[in-house]
Enzyme design. Structure first.
Site, PDB file in Angstrom:
ATOM      1  N   SER A  39       3.421  -2.030  10.356  1.00 29.78           N
ATOM      2  CA  SER A  39       4.871  -2.083  10.552  1.00 29.78           C
ATOM      3  C   SER A  39       5.473  -3.447  10.228  1.00 29.78           C
ATOM      4  CB  SER A  39       5.241  -1.649  11.974  1.00 29.78           C
ATOM      5  OG  SER A  39       4.814  -0.315  12.209  1.00 29.78           O
ATOM      6  N   HIS A  49      -9.614   1.162   4.915  1.00 21.73           N
ATOM      7  CA  HIS A  49      -8.349   1.337   5.649  1.00 21.73           C
ATOM      8  C   HIS A  49      -8.590   2.274   6.836  1.00 21.73           C
ATOM      9  CE1 HIS A  49      -4.247   2.532   6.559  1.00 21.73           C
ATOM     10  NE2 HIS A  49      -3.866   1.438   5.925  1.00 21.73           N
ATOM     11  N   GLY A  70       2.457   2.467  10.869  1.00 20.73           N
ATOM     12  CA  GLY A  70       3.395   3.576  10.724  1.00 20.73           C
ATOM     13  C   GLY A  70       4.078   3.971  12.024  1.00 20.73           C
ATOM     14  N   GLU A  91      -5.394  -4.846  10.599  1.00 20.48           N
ATOM     15  CA  GLU A  91      -4.385  -3.807  10.773  1.00 20.48           C
ATOM     16  C   GLU A  91      -4.645  -3.077  12.091  1.00 20.48           C
ATOM     17  OE1 GLU A  91      -2.481  -2.578   6.794  1.00 20.48           O
ATOM     18  OE2 GLU A  91      -4.185  -1.290   7.116  1.00 20.48           O
ATOM     19  N   GLU A 128      -7.034   4.697   7.881  1.00 21.41           N
ATOM     20  CA  GLU A 128      -6.842   6.117   7.564  1.00 21.41           C
ATOM     21  C   GLU A 128      -8.082   6.697   6.883  1.00 21.41           C
ATOM     22  OE1 GLU A 128      -3.158   5.462   5.511  1.00 21.41           O
ATOM     23  OE2 GLU A 128      -2.228   4.963   7.423  1.00 21.41           O
ATOM     24  N   GLY A 130       2.853  -1.068   4.315  1.00 18.08           N
ATOM     25  CA  GLY A 130       2.865   0.368   4.034  1.00 18.08           C
ATOM     26  C   GLY A 130       4.287   0.825   3.738  1.00 18.08           C
ATOM     27  N   GLY A 131       4.918   1.411   4.748  1.00 19.27           N
ATOM     28  CA  GLY A 131       6.253   2.010   4.589  1.00 19.27           C
ATOM     29  C   GLY A 131       7.253   1.121   3.860  1.00 19.27           C
ATOM     30  N   ASN A 183       0.866  -1.180   0.000  1.00 17.73           N
ATOM     31  CA  ASN A 183       0.000   0.000   0.000  1.00 17.73           C
ATOM     32  C   ASN A 183       0.900   1.226   0.000  1.00 17.73           C
ATOM     33  OD1 ASN A 183      -1.794   2.042   0.455  1.00 17.73           O
ATOM     34  ND2 ASN A 183      -2.460   1.344   2.478  1.00 17.73           N
ATOM     35  N   TRP A 184       1.022   1.832  -1.174  1.00 21.33           N
ATOM     36  CA  TRP A 184       1.944   2.976  -1.290  1.00 21.33           C
ATOM     37  C   TRP A 184       1.374   4.237  -0.640  1.00 21.33           C
ATOM     38  CZ3 TRP A 184       3.990   2.737  -7.087  1.00 21.33           C
ATOM     39  CH2 TRP A 184       4.624   1.511  -7.293  1.00 21.33           C
ATOM     40  N   LYS A 185       0.099   4.214  -0.295  1.00 22.45           N
ATOM     41  CA  LYS A 185      -0.577   5.390   0.279  1.00 22.45           C
ATOM     42  C   LYS A 185      -0.356   6.605  -0.629  1.00 22.45           C
ATOM     43  CE  LYS A 185      -0.355   3.214   4.764  1.00 22.45           C
ATOM     44  NZ  LYS A 185      -0.277   3.338   6.213  1.00 22.45           N
TER      45      LYS A 185
HETATM   46  P1  13P Z   1       2.974   0.479   7.745  1.00 22.84           P
HETATM   47  O1  13P Z   1       3.503  -0.820   7.152  1.00 22.84           O
HETATM   48  O2  13P Z   1       3.689   1.680   7.259  1.00 22.84           O
HETATM   49  O3  13P Z   1       2.835   0.388   9.227  1.00 22.84           O
HETATM   50  O4  13P Z   1       1.482   0.636   7.161  1.00 22.84           O
HETATM   51  C1  13P Z   1       0.621  -0.422   7.230  1.00 22.84           C
HETATM   52  C2  13P Z   1      -0.588  -0.091   6.445  1.00 22.84           C
HETATM   53  O5  13P Z   1      -1.323   0.809   6.807  1.00 22.84           O
HETATM   54  C3  13P Z   1      -0.839  -0.856   5.215  1.00 22.84           C
HETATM   55  O6  13P Z   1      -2.113  -0.612   4.732  1.00 22.84           O
END
Ligand code: 13P
Length: 252
Positions: free
Chosen positions: A212, A96, A172, A166, A98, A233-234, A10-12
């Site tokens: 994470s 998600h 994050g 999640e 967010e 994510g990251g 997930n590149w956000k």
């Molecule tokens: P991180 O891997 O950056 O914690 O993000 C997880 C995420 O929100 C994937 O959708």
């Protein structure tokens, strides 16, 4: 029951065009077809088309980060299921944390979005997870259960469904759920899926973990019997890290 693992990036709201191109060419070089792990990347909407072209000829699948729940109409700035389908999207991240936090997405909206996605044969990755205070209060299983019960419906095709656990406190933050914590919640989610879809179908649904996940903890998380992959994510923005997580999935 062995489920094909899913590792999705997930590149956000990250990457410009040239960063996306560099990332894709690195993934293309390293990620090989695998019988045990499926790989997907979910870039921002604006990059879907180019990423689709760049990954053409690979087994890496295209995912989107959101979808609108209506089929079409006066929804300025939104993107419909058909538009995603036409762009080559196979997976769609839905609900998600967010989006729940910043854009007011409720379980009801999540369900509508998942249904729209399924109608066109795309696979929803429905995200659920508790916030820190809910984890601390010990009420986390009930919270996740409510999200699963209200975000899914029995009419959905279980073969196309993916659920992502999640925990919001792990997104994050660098803090990860322990393998046991993840496995416990995944097991609970599967018990609800069993009630909804029957035992045989529920055993086939992938429940992936996000929060994470990185090369240093992927092995032990992915080794858990109920953890069927990762939503990254990251670490998905770094080709080396993302590929290392894919490799960790293949080892299980
Ligand atoms: P991180 O891997 O950056 O914690 O993000 C997880 C995420 O929100 C994937 O959708």
């Amino acid at each position: 029951m062995s489920r094909t693992k899913l590792i999705a990036g997930n590149w956000k709201m990250n990457t410009n065009f040239s960063e996306a191109q560099i990332l894709c060419s690195a993934l293309k070089k390293t990620i090989r077809p695998s019988a045990t792990v499926e790989v997907a990347v979910c870039p921002p909407f604006t990059h879907l088309s180019i990423v689709n072209t760049l990954l053409n000829g690979t087994q890496i699948m295209l995912g989107a980060q959101n979808i609108h729940q209506d089929k079409k109409g006066a929804f300025t700035g939104e993107v419909s299921a058909q538009m995603l389908k036409d762009t080559g999207v196979e997976y769609v991240i839905i609900g998600h944390s967010e989006r729940r936090e910043h854009f007011g997405e409720t379980n009801t909206i999540v369900k509508e979005k998942a249904l729209r996605c399924l109608e066109l044969g795309m696979k929803p990755i429905v995200c659920v997870g508790e916030v820190l205070s809910e984890r601390k209060s010990g009420n986390y299983l009930n919270i996740v259960e409510e999200q699963v019960r209200e975000g899914l419906s029995r009419e959905m095709d279980p073969k196309k469904l993916v659920v992502a656990y999640e925990p919001v406190w792990a997104i994050g933050t660098g803090e990860t759920a322990s393998p046991e914590q993840a496995n416990e919640v995944h097991g609970h989610i599967r018990s609800i899926l069993t009630e909804y879809f029957g035992s045989e179908s529920a055993q086939e649904i992938r429940i992936i973990y996000g929060g994470s996940m990185k090369p240093s903890n992927a092995d032990e998380l992915l080794a858990q019997p109920e953890v069927d992959g990762g939503l990254i994510g990251g670490a998905s923005l770094n080709a080396e890290d993302f590929c290392a997580i894919v490799t960790a999935g293949e080892k299980q």
